[in-house]
Motif scaffolding. Structure first.
Motif, PDB file in Angstrom:
ATOM      1  N   LEU A 250      31.478 -12.697 -26.613  1.00 31.87           N
ATOM      2  CA  LEU A 250      31.850 -12.094 -27.898  1.00 31.87           C
ATOM      3  C   LEU A 250      33.242 -12.528 -28.330  1.00 31.87           C
ATOM      4  N   ARG A 251      34.190 -12.499 -27.414  1.00 37.11           N
ATOM      5  CA  ARG A 251      35.558 -12.863 -27.760  1.00 37.11           C
ATOM      6  C   ARG A 251      35.645 -14.344 -28.147  1.00 37.11           C
TER       7      ARG A 251
ATOM      8  N   ASP B 193      38.787  -7.497 -23.577  1.00 40.68           N
ATOM      9  CA  ASP B 193      38.178  -8.199 -22.452  1.00 40.68           C
ATOM     10  C   ASP B 193      37.969  -7.210 -21.309  1.00 40.68           C
ATOM     11  N   ASP B 194      36.707  -7.020 -20.909  1.00 43.38           N
ATOM     12  CA  ASP B 194      36.423  -6.115 -19.791  1.00 43.38           C
ATOM     13  C   ASP B 194      35.957  -6.878 -18.550  1.00 43.38           C
TER      14      ASP B 194
ATOM     15  N   ALA C 195      29.248 -10.969 -21.138  1.00 37.11           N
ATOM     16  CA  ALA C 195      28.932 -10.639 -22.529  1.00 37.11           C
ATOM     17  C   ALA C 195      30.197 -10.510 -23.357  1.00 37.11           C
ATOM     18  N   ARG C 196      31.213  -9.832 -22.832  1.00 29.46           N
ATOM     19  CA  ARG C 196      32.447  -9.666 -23.591  1.00 29.46           C
ATOM     20  C   ARG C 196      33.181 -10.994 -23.749  1.00 29.46           C
ATOM     21  N   ARG C 197      33.114 -11.844 -22.723  1.00 30.63           N
ATOM     22  CA  ARG C 197      33.725 -13.169 -22.842  1.00 30.63           C
ATOM     23  C   ARG C 197      33.054 -13.968 -23.958  1.00 30.63           C
TER      24      ARG C 197
ATOM     25  N   SER D  89      33.426  -8.919 -18.314  1.00 29.41           N
ATOM     26  CA  SER D  89      31.998  -9.232 -18.293  1.00 29.41           C
ATOM     27  C   SER D  89      31.715 -10.541 -19.028  1.00 29.41           C
TER      28      SER D  89
ATOM     29  N   PRO E 156      36.822  -7.266 -29.644  1.00 35.83           N
ATOM     30  CA  PRO E 156      36.655  -6.317 -28.542  1.00 35.83           C
ATOM     31  C   PRO E 156      37.505  -6.729 -27.344  1.00 35.83           C
TER      32      PRO E 156
END
Length: 277
Positions: A237-238, A228-229, A233-235, A231, A226
């Motif tokens: 996940l990545r 990087d936005d 949470a996204r950090r 956030s 996904p």
């Protein structure tokens, strides 16, 4: 009375169900007061509470606590010990923390947070009479349910962790049953228990099993993680997918087998069980 937090999520609901199947009284703690028909149908007492505030009302009269912290929440490292400490001081004698397999893999921020919570456990219970236990699940087979459904249409199983490294995916029903054992069984205090599935499977392995289940050809496709936005949470996940891509995420099923008294479900078992839900 056993308290289960984050009970409105998939893990929490599964743990509540496993406990109710054993005839246990359960207080299901959720974040907001909206209707929770699935939990109510299970016969749980549903309580809305903000665990970052004063959790005493949610913990009142409890014998045991199963602490699930919301996924990818940057407050976990400080918030979870605070809730466990409040529970111990209020007379809850059995504290079970829902951690993760290999929390010491600090390249993943959400693992690092759980590692810090585990590190704090002895200090949390000191002088209270409470005892702790920890469950460390591998990634869930259930996390691929949407991908398998998409593969039924496209013939492609998309993998954000690449095509070479394996995972020991565990069925959430087995995780919930293991949690119920830790919440109700004797002789398990100060124990840290891994919950890994019985197979080390790469994305092509999973595609083959999904294809056999679906009755059509399925291939594994390397997919981008996904975007990087910005956030937390996204950090997380990545970082997680990067770790899986580099090293996989596997563990031994021996501990979970001992907790369950039987072998954990295979991925094929999971697919058959999902079809019947």
């Amino acid at each position: 009375m056993i308290v289960v937090t984050a009970a409105g999520g998939a893990t929490g609901t599964a743990v509540v169900r496993a406990l109710r199947d054993r005839g246990e009284q359960v207080r299901a703690v959720v974040a907001s007061p909206r209707p929770r028909p699935e939990l109510e149908a299970l016969g749980a007492e549903v309580v809305a509470a903000d665990l970052t505030g004063d959790p005493s009302a949610a913990l009142a009269g409890a014998d045991a606590l199963y602490l699930i912290w919301p996924n990818f929440d940057p407050a976990e490292a400080g918030g979870a010990p605070a809730v466990l400490r409040a529970a111990a001081r209020s007379g809850v004698r059995r504290l079970v923390y829902h951690s993760v397999l290999r929390p010491q893999a600090r390249s993943m921020p959400h693992h690092a947070a759980k590692d810090r919570v585990e590190e704090a456990l002895d200090a949390v219970v000191a002088g209270t009479g409470a005892r702790w236990r920890v469950l460390q699940p591998c990634a869930y087979a259930d996390n691929l349910d949407d991908a398998v459904a998409a593969a039924a249409r496209s013939g492609e199983l998309r993998s954000a962790w690449g095509l070479e490294r394996a995972q020991s995916l565990v069925d959430l029903r087995d995780v919930a049953e293991a949690a119920a054992v830790l919440l109700t069984g004797d002789g398990l205090d100060s124990g840290t228990f891994e919950a890994a599935g019985p197979e080390e499977l790469t994305a092509p392995d999973l595609a083959r099993l999904a294809g056999a289940h679906l009755g059509r050809g399925v291939i594994a496709v390397d997919a981008a993680p996904p975007a990087d936005d910005g956030s937390y949470a996204r950090r997380c996940l990545r970082a997680m997918f990067a770790e899986y891509r580099a090293h996989g995420f596997t563990g031994s099923p021996r501990v979970l087998t001992a907790l369950l008294g039987r072998p954990p479900r295979t991925f094929a078992d999971h697919l058959r069980g999902h079809q019947r839900r």
